[in-house]
Design a protein around this motif. Structure first.
Motif, short mmCIF file in Angstrom:
data_model
loop_
_atom_site.label_atom_id
_atom_site.label_comp_id
_atom_site.label_asym_id
_atom_site.label_seq_id
_atom_site.Cartn_x
_atom_site.Cartn_y
_atom_site.Cartn_z
N ARG A 115 -5.04 -66.89 33.99
CA ARG A 115 -6.23 -67.19 34.78
C ARG A 115 -5.98 -68.43 35.64
O ARG A 115 -5.16 -69.27 35.32
CB ARG A 115 -7.43 -67.41 33.86
CG ARG A 115 -7.79 -66.17 33.03
CD ARG A 115 -9.05 -66.40 32.22
NE ARG A 115 -8.85 -67.39 31.16
CZ ARG A 115 -8.43 -67.10 29.93
NH1 ARG A 115 -8.14 -65.85 29.60
NH2 ARG A 115 -8.30 -68.05 29.03
N THR A 116 -6.74 -68.52 36.72
CA THR A 116 -6.56 -69.64 37.64
C THR A 116 -6.69 -70.98 36.94
O THR A 116 -5.90 -71.91 37.18
CB THR A 116 -7.58 -69.56 38.79
OG1 THR A 116 -7.36 -68.36 39.54
CG2 THR A 116 -7.47 -70.76 39.73
N LEU A 126 1.36 -63.96 38.13
CA LEU A 126 0.25 -64.13 37.18
C LEU A 126 0.60 -63.54 35.82
O LEU A 126 0.29 -64.12 34.77
CB LEU A 126 -1.01 -63.45 37.71
CG LEU A 126 -1.75 -64.10 38.88
CD1 LEU A 126 -2.98 -63.28 39.22
CD2 LEU A 126 -2.13 -65.54 38.57
N HIS A 127 1.24 -62.38 35.81
CA HIS A 127 1.59 -61.74 34.54
C HIS A 127 2.78 -62.42 33.87
O HIS A 127 2.85 -62.44 32.64
CB HIS A 127 1.84 -60.26 34.76
CG HIS A 127 0.58 -59.46 34.86
ND1 HIS A 127 -0.11 -59.31 36.05
CD2 HIS A 127 -0.14 -58.79 33.93
CE1 HIS A 127 -1.19 -58.57 35.85
NE2 HIS A 127 -1.24 -58.24 34.57
N VAL A 177 6.93 -72.59 32.12
CA VAL A 177 7.14 -73.45 30.96
C VAL A 177 6.18 -74.64 30.98
O VAL A 177 5.65 -75.03 29.94
CB VAL A 177 8.62 -73.90 30.88
CG1 VAL A 177 8.79 -75.09 29.95
CG2 VAL A 177 9.49 -72.75 30.39
N ALA A 178 5.93 -75.19 32.15
CA ALA A 178 4.96 -76.28 32.24
C ALA A 178 3.56 -75.79 31.90
O ALA A 178 2.80 -76.47 31.19
CB ALA A 178 4.99 -76.89 33.65
N ILE A 179 3.20 -74.61 32.40
CA ILE A 179 1.90 -74.02 32.06
C ILE A 179 1.80 -73.80 30.56
O ILE A 179 0.77 -74.07 29.94
CB ILE A 179 1.72 -72.70 32.83
CG1 ILE A 179 1.63 -72.97 34.34
CG2 ILE A 179 0.48 -71.95 32.36
CD1 ILE A 179 1.86 -71.73 35.20
N ALA A 180 2.89 -73.34 29.96
CA ALA A 180 2.91 -73.11 28.51
C ALA A 180 2.74 -74.40 27.73
O ALA A 180 2.06 -74.43 26.69
CB ALA A 180 4.22 -72.43 28.12
N ALA A 181 3.37 -75.48 28.20
CA ALA A 181 3.24 -76.76 27.50
C ALA A 181 1.80 -77.22 27.46
O ALA A 181 1.29 -77.64 26.41
CB ALA A 181 4.12 -77.82 28.18
N VAL A 221 3.89 -65.70 29.04
CA VAL A 221 4.29 -66.93 28.35
C VAL A 221 3.10 -67.53 27.59
O VAL A 221 3.24 -68.00 26.46
CB VAL A 221 4.90 -67.93 29.34
CG1 VAL A 221 5.28 -69.22 28.64
CG2 VAL A 221 6.14 -67.32 30.01
N LEU A 222 1.92 -67.49 28.20
CA LEU A 222 0.73 -67.98 27.51
C LEU A 222 0.45 -67.15 26.25
O LEU A 222 0.12 -67.70 25.19
CB LEU A 222 -0.48 -67.91 28.44
CG LEU A 222 -0.46 -68.85 29.65
CD1 LEU A 222 -1.62 -68.54 30.57
CD2 LEU A 222 -0.49 -70.30 29.21
#
Length: 318
Positions: free
Chosen positions: A53-54, A100-101, A146-150, A106-107
């Motif tokens: 999501r955004t 996005l996917h 990876v940054a989004i996951a962190a 990763v999320l």
């Protein structure tokens, strides 16, 4: 419970780069090899991912930048052509959906590992992410998975995140996003000097984040023995001062001796050794919580087997 989950979004192929090193064939070949590897059939579970999501992307990326990638993809669709965002990075009609996917996979991997449904996960993510900055695409990368996951792991309650990046290219985007943040330790071993020109030993963080970035720059032609020695020493230096609650790997395989975009000398056996070293850190400090995300690796003849060796090492219960 399968100790290791795998994710490979079906949307990977929507990111159409044309004649380009980072091609859809990378993800297709890797996914097929993972599904067919007899070592992984019983050891791994295939998960289904959602789109990011955004607001999840916006934890590390500017909202205007997210809209820019969406708009560029829409323009590519209307004009029926690919658009160049920089000399290396292109957007096609399906790139925004694919990105996005990729981030969503990763999320989802972070969520299943965070809940204890898996100890480890590997994501065939495309496009790759570690060069993407807060407001700029570069180096084949659109969103920095990876940054989004962190940040997502922290959103779930895991305070201290270790990111290990062994791509042959320095993960400048990831480093920049956490350079002043002591809650995320960025550790990278990479060829230097090499694209994108960052990653010297003197880049070690700033402000409150000083000392929470560690770069291991290695000259072209560095032997596998020397690489492994430097990597292990660096990882020990990291854990001497930082005990993570969650571990993420930017798993590029372009440090492989056969890769056309790097000049390092690693083999499949060396990537297995790297995997075991990082997995040992996760086992010691955070109940094994580890998510690995595909970054680079551009030799289609060797990449699928190298990825399978990495995943087999993740899944190995020995």
């Amino acid at each position: 419970m399968s100790a290791t989950w795998l994710f490979a979004p079906s949307t990977n192929a929507l990111h159409d780069t044309g004649h380009h090193p980072e091609t859809a064939a990378r993800a297709t070949a890797a996914t097929q090899a993972l599904r067919q590897d007899p070592r992984l059939r019983e050891a791994c579970h295939w998960g289904t991912a959602r789109a990011a999501r955004t607001e999840e992307l916006a934890r590390v990326h500017a909202v205007d930048y997210i809209a820019q990638i969406n708009a560029a993809s829409d323009t590519a669709r209307r004009q029926q052509r690919r658009l160049a965002l920089d000399p290396d990075t292109v957007v096609s009609a399906g790139s925004y959906e694919a990105a996005l996917h990729a981030a969503g996979a990763v999320l989802t991997a972070v969520e299943v590992v965070g809940r204890g449904e898996a100890r480890h996960a590997f994501v065939v993510a495309r496009p790759p992410g570690h060069h993407a900055l807060e407001n700029r695409a570069m180096g084949f990368c659109l969103f920095n998975q990876v940054a989004i996951a962190a940040r997502h792991a922290q959103h779930l309650g895991f305070a201290r995140i270790l990111i290990v990046d062994w791509d042959v290219h320095h993960g400048n985007g990831t480093q920049a996003m956490f350079y002043t943040d002591p809650s995320v330790f960025f550790f990278s071993a990479h060829q230097f000097p090499h694209y994108p020109g960052t990653g010297s030993r003197w880049e070690c963080g700033a402000g409150d984040g000083e000392g929470y970035t560690l770069n291991i720059p290695l000259a072209a032609g560095t032997s596998a023995t020397e690489y492994l020695r430097a990597f292990e020493a660096g990882l020990t230096a990291v854990t001497d001062r930082f005990h993570p609650d969650f571990v993420l790997i930017s798993a590029g395989f372009d440090a492989h001796v056969t890769d056309p975009l790097g000049q390092l000398q690693l083999t499949d056996a060396d990537f297995v050794r790297l995997t075991h070293l990082v997995k040992a850190v996760a086992t010691t400090y955070c109940a094994g919580r580890l998510v690995s995300v595909l970054e680079g690796g551009y030799n289609l003849a060797t990449l699928p087997q190298t990825i399978c060796s990495h995943v087999a090492a993740l899944a190995d219960q020995g």
